[in-house]
Write an enzyme that holds these catalytic residues in place. Structure first.
Site, PDB file in Angstrom:
ATOM      1  N   ASN A 136       0.826  -1.221   0.000  1.00  9.99           N
ATOM      2  CA  ASN A 136       0.000   0.000   0.000  1.00  9.99           C
ATOM      3  C   ASN A 136       0.858   1.269   0.000  1.00  9.99           C
ATOM      4  O   ASN A 136       0.348   2.364   0.219  1.00  9.99           O
ATOM      5  CB  ASN A 136      -0.949  -0.012   1.201  1.00  9.99           C
ATOM      6  CG  ASN A 136      -0.197   0.011   2.534  1.00  9.99           C
ATOM      7  OD1 ASN A 136       1.024   0.106   2.567  1.00  9.99           O
ATOM      8  ND2 ASN A 136      -0.931  -0.064   3.634  1.00  9.99           N
ATOM      9  N   HIS A 138       3.414   1.964   2.126  1.00 13.07           N
ATOM     10  CA  HIS A 138       3.984   2.414   3.409  1.00 13.07           C
ATOM     11  C   HIS A 138       5.508   2.268   3.413  1.00 13.07           C
ATOM     12  O   HIS A 138       6.067   1.410   2.733  1.00 13.07           O
ATOM     13  CB  HIS A 138       3.336   1.713   4.613  1.00 13.07           C
ATOM     14  CG  HIS A 138       3.681   0.269   4.812  1.00 13.07           C
ATOM     15  ND1 HIS A 138       2.767  -0.676   5.212  1.00 13.07           N
ATOM     16  CD2 HIS A 138       4.860  -0.414   4.708  1.00 13.07           C
ATOM     17  CE1 HIS A 138       3.359  -1.846   5.353  1.00 13.07           C
ATOM     18  NE2 HIS A 138       4.634  -1.716   5.038  1.00 13.07           N
ATOM     19  N   GLU A 143       1.575   4.253   7.422  1.00 13.27           N
ATOM     20  CA  GLU A 143       0.531   3.829   6.494  1.00 13.27           C
ATOM     21  C   GLU A 143      -0.008   5.026   5.722  1.00 13.27           C
ATOM     22  O   GLU A 143       0.203   6.179   6.124  1.00 13.27           O
ATOM     23  CB  GLU A 143      -0.607   3.161   7.285  1.00 13.27           C
ATOM     24  CG  GLU A 143      -0.184   1.941   8.107  1.00 13.27           C
ATOM     25  CD  GLU A 143       0.078   0.699   7.253  1.00 13.27           C
ATOM     26  OE1 GLU A 143       0.343   0.808   6.045  1.00 13.27           O
ATOM     27  OE2 GLU A 143       0.040  -0.420   7.836  1.00 13.27           O
TER      28      GLU A 143
HETATM   29  C1  F6R Z   1       9.801  -3.322   8.203  1.00 10.89           C
HETATM   30  C2  F6R Z   1       9.234  -2.166   7.495  1.00 10.89           C
HETATM   31  C3  F6R Z   1       8.195  -2.351   6.440  1.00 10.89           C
HETATM   32  C4  F6R Z   1       8.591  -3.381   5.376  1.00 10.89           C
HETATM   33  C5  F6R Z   1       7.459  -3.548   4.358  1.00 10.89           C
HETATM   34  C6  F6R Z   1       7.757  -4.606   3.330  1.00 10.89           C
HETATM   35  O1  F6R Z   1      10.791  -2.896   9.112  1.00 10.89           O
HETATM   36  O2  F6R Z   1       9.591  -1.098   7.812  1.00 10.89           O
HETATM   37  O3  F6R Z   1       7.946  -1.111   5.818  1.00 10.89           O
HETATM   38  O4  F6R Z   1       9.752  -2.983   4.732  1.00 10.89           O
HETATM   39  O5  F6R Z   1       6.256  -3.863   5.034  1.00 10.89           O
HETATM   40  O6  F6R Z   1       7.799  -5.862   3.946  1.00 10.89           O
HETATM   41  P1  F6R Z   1       8.248  -7.165   3.129  1.00 10.89           P
HETATM   42  O7  F6R Z   1       9.672  -6.976   2.780  1.00 10.89           O
HETATM   43  O8  F6R Z   1       8.041  -8.297   4.100  1.00 10.89           O
HETATM   44  O9  F6R Z   1       7.357  -7.222   1.939  1.00 10.89           O
END
Ligand code: F6R
EC number: 3.5.99.6
Length: 259
Positions: A136, A138, A143
């Site tokens: 999304n 973030h 968010e």
């Molecule tokens: C985690 C963080 C999140 C992840 C994101 C992607 O410390 O800050 O922003 O980078 O949710 O997560 P993955 O890599 O599991 O798709």
């Protein structure tokens, strides 16, 4: 923004590890901002590999992680404290005092957020912030609708984020709905930002971040305003970009610019 499209996810992760290794070779005591999640696991594996090759001194840097789940203590198996010890700090032998994460189990989360911001400032700020991206848009756990100048604080996770994170938890195990996260303003203070996105599930978020309007609807789009931001991605995550031909002309296969 520098946009580096690599042929596959492994090469994209290796390129991020190379950037970090180069920084730590030049400045062993640098301050890193670190992320967790599935995308980062191959980056940390490659970084451990580079340290083993003697490319940089492994245990001299200081680090600040982006976030931690509210309610999970530092020894909870799904906490980001444990993730970081398992995937990076343990194998590198980083002294615990040099690795910082916010405490999701702090009795006063507002005070913990202020303490964390002060600790980053006391370390002289972040030299390189590593980021992943949510489907999304973030960054950290900021968010959509997050203030683009926010500082470390508690955020409620979007339903999509909770669902995406469920894969790291056991069947029936509750998935946290809140996180203590660096703010977007905190991330933007870093001297350099490197965002890694791999896989088709990230393609829409990557397109919104790079080519969409600057908007809190896609928090990662704030990186359009950063003076030294790099997107490293694979072809699958780049698939919804409109100007791919241009990006690949400038940096063929994510490599050095063609001048
Ligand atoms: C985690 C963080 C999140 C992840 C994101 C992607 O410390 O800050 O922003 O980078 O949710 O997560 P993955 O890599 O599991 O798709």
């Amino acid at each position: 923004m520098k946009i580096l499209i690599h042929p596959d996810a492994a090469r994209a992760a290796g390129a991020v590890a190379d950037r970090i290794a180069d920084l730590l070779a030049a400045r062993p005591g640098a301050v890193l901002g670190l992320a967790t999640g599935g995308t980062m696991e191959p980056v940390y594996a490659a970084l451990i590999d580079r340290a083993g090759q003697g490319r940089f001194p492994a245990a001299r840097f200081t680090s600040f992680n982006l976030d931690e789940y509210v309610g999970l203590g530092p020894d909870h198996p799904q906490s980001y404290h444990v993730y970081m010890r398992r995937h990076l700090f343990g194998p590198l032998g980083l002294p615990p005092g040099q690795a910082h994460l916010p405490r999701g189990d702090a009795p006063d989360l507002e005070a913990e957020a202020a303490r964390y911001e002060a600790a980053i400032a006391a370390a002289g700020g972040i030299d390189l912030q590593l980021l992943g991206i949510g489907a999304n848009g973030h960054i950290g756990f900021n968010e959509p609708s997050s203030s683009l100048v926010s500082r470390t604080r508690v955020k409620t996770l979007a339903r999509k984020t909770v669902e995406d994170n469920r894969r790291f938890f056991g069947p029936g195990e509750p998935v946290p709905r809140h996180a203590l996260t660096m703010g977007i303003g905190t991330v933007m203070d870093a001297a350099e930002v490197v965002l890694l996105a791999t896989g088709a599930a990230k393609a829409q978020a990557v397109a919104a971040m790079v080519e969409g309007p600057l908007s809190a609807s896609c928090p990662a789009s704030i990186l359009q305003m950063h003076a030294k931001a790099t997107l490293v991605c694979d072809r699958a995550a780049a698939a919804a970009l409109r100007m791919t031909e241009y990006y690949e002309t400038v940096h063929p296969e994510g490599g050095a610019p063609q001048l």
